[in-house]
Enzyme design. Structure first.
Site, short mmCIF file in Angstrom:
data_model
loop_
_atom_site.label_atom_id
_atom_site.label_comp_id
_atom_site.label_asym_id
_atom_site.label_seq_id
_atom_site.Cartn_x
_atom_site.Cartn_y
_atom_site.Cartn_z
N HIS A 168 0.84 -1.21 0.00
CA HIS A 168 0.00 0.00 0.00
C HIS A 168 0.87 1.26 0.00
CE1 HIS A 168 -3.02 2.99 1.08
NE2 HIS A 168 -2.19 3.38 2.04
N GLU A 169 1.94 1.24 0.79
CA GLU A 169 2.81 2.42 0.89
C GLU A 169 3.51 2.72 -0.43
OE1 GLU A 169 2.94 4.37 3.43
OE2 GLU A 169 1.79 3.13 4.84
N THR A 170 3.68 1.71 -1.28
CA THR A 170 4.45 1.87 -2.51
C THR A 170 3.62 1.58 -3.76
OG1 THR A 170 5.21 -0.42 -2.31
CG2 THR A 170 6.63 1.28 -1.37
N ARG A 202 -5.21 -1.22 1.94
CA ARG A 202 -4.31 -2.07 2.73
C ARG A 202 -4.89 -3.48 2.87
NH1 ARG A 202 -0.47 1.20 5.43
NH2 ARG A 202 -1.02 3.42 5.48
#
EC number: 3.2.1.14
Length: 324
Positions: A132-134, A280
């Site tokens: 999710h962060e990337t 996420r």
């Protein structure tokens, strides 16, 4: 041997009174050099007093990685992060399976607790959150939005993320924006993490975006290290965390949702339905499905109060509704 135990423990006690601890929670999550065990008191060694009950890290010596490769193969890793090397992805070809395994050797407790399903669930949770962060995915992306994790390496349109600190001062000309799988940011996080993994990230923050092993280590350090009042993501997803009465009152229960709360609860949790939380969960479910394991309970944090928040949960939700 039992006669020797008391003197050894006495020495540990005397040493602990006279100098600063070396590792673990007592030393900002630092790891012991040479793969030594970190005792529950924050000291490095290789005997049962260090590696036994209460050991905090590297409790099986410096092996690591081997068990992980038996849980997730290179083919499975590539299938999960299917489009990370797409030409449209900034991170091509940075995030490699070998770098992941190499970094994990410094954190041998990662994916090494509980039964096989629990171990795989931790891998799915780690890759789900970091994907999710990337992410580079979008709703109509080829193979779906959750096949595009690990697409980005550096935060887009970043700030400097410098906060005044005597312990972790910002280096001249350096920026501490999000980099790597967990998108580590702020000088104090770069400082703590660098100290723990033995790399000067305050003066060389871009190592997180140029050295893939260091990059994965930063994400694993964040994952494995509790930072009060938050438990570690590792403990939450593997069942090693028991919520207090205050946690339960705040809606924080064991499961993937509390991991999201640890990572970005201040912006995403306790506000009802949130597309970021859904994203996420989407990555996590896809990876669990590939592994053929269950998701566990409490996947979202829609009704959880963020860690450190003193506001009643109803107030957070009401503020969100009012702003909608």
């Amino acid at each position: 041997m039992s006669k020797l135990r008391i003197p050894i423990l006495l020495v540990l006690f005397i040493v602990s009174c006279c100098s600063a601890e070396q590792c673990g929670t007592q030393a900002g999550g630092a790891l012991c050099p040479g793969g030594l065990c970190c005792s529950k008191f924050g000291w490095c060694g290789s005997t049962s007093e260090y590696c036994g009950d209460g050991c905090q890290s590297q409790c099986s010596g410096s092996s690591g990685g081997g068990t992980l490769s038996s849980l997730i193969s290179g083919d499975t890793f590539n299938n999960m992060l299917k489009h990370r090397n797409d030409n449209a992805c900034q991170g091509k070809p940075f995030y490699t399976y070998d770098a992941f395994l190499s970094a994990a050797k410094a954190f041998p407790n990662f994916a090494n607790k509980g039964d096989t399903a629990t171990k795989k669930r931790e891998i799915a949770a780690f890759l789900g959150q970091t994907s999710h962060e990337t992410t580079g995915g979008w709703p109509t992306a080829p193979d779906g939005p959750y096949a595009w994790g690990y697409c980005f390496l550096r935060e887009q349109n970043p700030s400097t993320y410098c906060q005044a600190s005597s312990e972790f001062p910002c280096a001249s000309g350096k920026q501490y924006y999000g980099r790597g799988p967990i998108q580590i940011s702020w000088n104090y996080n770069y400082g703590q993490c660098g100290r723990a993994i033995g790399v000067d990230l305050l003066n060389n923050p871009d190592l997180v975006a140029t050295d893939p092993v260091i990059s994965f280590k930063t994400a694993l350090w964040f994952w494995m290290t509790p930072q009060s009042p938050k438990p570690s993501c590792h403990d939450v997803i593997t069942g090693g965390w028991t919520p207090s009465s205050a946690d339960r009152a705040a809606g924080r229960l064991p499961g993937y949702g509390t991991v999201t709360n640890i990572i970005n609860g201040g912006l995403e949790c306790g506000r009802g339905q949130d597309s970021r939380v859904q994203d996420r969960i989407g990555f996590y479910k896809r990876y669990c499905d590939i592994f053929g394991i269950g998701y566990g309970d409490n996947l979202d944090c829609y009704s959880q109060r963020p860690f450190g928040s003193s506001l009643p949960l109803s107030s957070i939700l009401l503020d969100t509704v009012a702003a909608a």
